[in-house]
Design a protein around this motif. Structure first.
Motif, PDB file in Angstrom:
ATOM      1  N   ASP A 154       0.820  -1.209   0.000  1.00 20.35           N
ATOM      2  CA  ASP A 154       0.000   0.000   0.000  1.00 20.35           C
ATOM      3  C   ASP A 154       0.859   1.267   0.000  1.00 20.35           C
ATOM      4  O   ASP A 154       0.329   2.370  -0.136  1.00 20.35           O
ATOM      5  N   PRO A 187       3.814   2.216  -2.151  1.00 22.29           N
ATOM      6  CA  PRO A 187       4.762   1.940  -3.240  1.00 22.29           C
ATOM      7  C   PRO A 187       5.996   2.834  -3.225  1.00 22.29           C
ATOM      8  O   PRO A 187       7.080   2.395  -3.611  1.00 22.29           O
ATOM      9  N   ARG A 197      -0.845   4.145  -1.985  1.00 24.50           N
ATOM     10  CA  ARG A 197      -0.998   3.990  -3.430  1.00 24.50           C
ATOM     11  C   ARG A 197      -2.185   4.810  -3.949  1.00 24.50           C
ATOM     12  O   ARG A 197      -3.073   5.209  -3.203  1.00 24.50           O
ATOM     13  N   LYS A 198      -2.165   5.035  -5.255  1.00 27.88           N
ATOM     14  CA  LYS A 198      -3.083   5.971  -5.905  1.00 27.88           C
ATOM     15  C   LYS A 198      -4.552   5.633  -5.657  1.00 27.88           C
ATOM     16  O   LYS A 198      -5.379   6.522  -5.445  1.00 27.88           O
TER      17      LYS A 198
END
Length: 283
Positions: free
Chosen positions: A43, A45, A121-122
């Protein structure tokens, strides 16, 4: 090179044990190794793939095996609870991250880099940001409320456990404190309940989501203010999001506007209050 060799507790304990070493390595342009990463590592990166941070035990092919994560967690527990391993780590000069958290030398100057490295993360950031944007259409102030039940019912004799009724009383205090504004509450919790249990409070929470803990954590960091019991979780959200936090110390506390303070390091608030003794005496 610094090597972090412990693995204390849950995710936010781990994040706190990394952060001062990451800050030092950024400032001094050094490298570091994290031996025992948390299960949420994917989660984060930017942390996992930071060019100066190495995770030698990160082997996706192994973790994707039917019992890969189970074996890894067992290995982590065995090694970090073994006196011989501790002696070897000491001889090699490895550090326990928990022992580094009073080192605040580089946190201020590297804060922007830390916020980027520890950004989830995105998919998580986009969902959280959209959620908060929607709440802001109905509110002038968004207060994040960390309701931690689960292990807090029994942990340390339940001294950090607060009932829903007690949370509600604190929320009503905040609502009254900012009576001239529209106050909304984002609820982050590991318990299952409907926000309808908090009458006269405009409350929002996610349902069951993938990476729910991280989604809640990042969303807390986007709120205008945060409140909850003493926890590494809400302290992390305050620190990384630079948002003021009100930590409960007693069930009958009276909340003032200056009760909300930004966390500057694991042990300190922006007003200079140092909580080392509190944590050592109570945790």
């Amino acid at each position: 090179m610094r090597v972090i060799c412990d693995a204390p507790g849950q995710t936010c304990n781990r994040l706190w044990t990394y952060v001062t070493s990451v800050a030092q390595c950024i400032a001094e342009q050094k490298r570091m190794v994290i031996l025992f990463y948390d299960w949420t590592i994917e989660d984060f990166p930017n942390l996992l793939h930071a060019p100066f941070i190495y995770f030698p035990l990160w082997q996706p092919w192994f973790l994707k095996m039917p019992k890969g994560w189970g074996w890894y967690k067992h290995l982590t527990w065995v090694v970090t609870h073994n006196q011989l391993c501790n002696k070897i780590f000491n001889i090699l000069g490895f550090k326990k991250g928990w022992d580094t958290m009073e080192d605040t030398r580089y946190l201020v100057q590297t804060k922007k880099e830390l916020q980027l490295i520890f950004q989830p993360r995105k998919e998580i950031t986009e969902k959280a940001e959209a959620f908060i944007t929607n709440i802001r259409q109905k509110a002038d102030i968004v207060v994040g409320v960390h309701i931690r039940h689960g292990d807090y019912i029994t942990f340390e004799g339940g001294k950090y456990y607060y009932t829903f009724e007690e949370f509600h009383a604190f929320m009503l205090q905040v609502k009254q404190l900012y009576a001239e504004k529209r106050v909304a509450f984002f609820i982050s919790s590991n318990a299952e309940f409907s926000v309808d249990i908090f009458p006269d409070c405009n409350c929002f929470r996610f349902g069951k989501e993938p990476s729910g803990d991280m989604l809640d954590l990042y969303t807390l960091s986007l709120c205008d203010k945060i409140m909850g019991p003493w926890s590494t979780y809400s302290r992390w959200a305050s620190f990384i999001g630079e948002k003021p936090l009100f930590c409960f110390k007693a069930k009958d506390q009276i909340i003032q506007k200056d009760s909300f303070l930004k966390v500057e390091s694991f042990y300190s608030f922006e007003n200079g209050e140092n909580t080392v003794k509190y944590w050592l005496d109570n945790i």
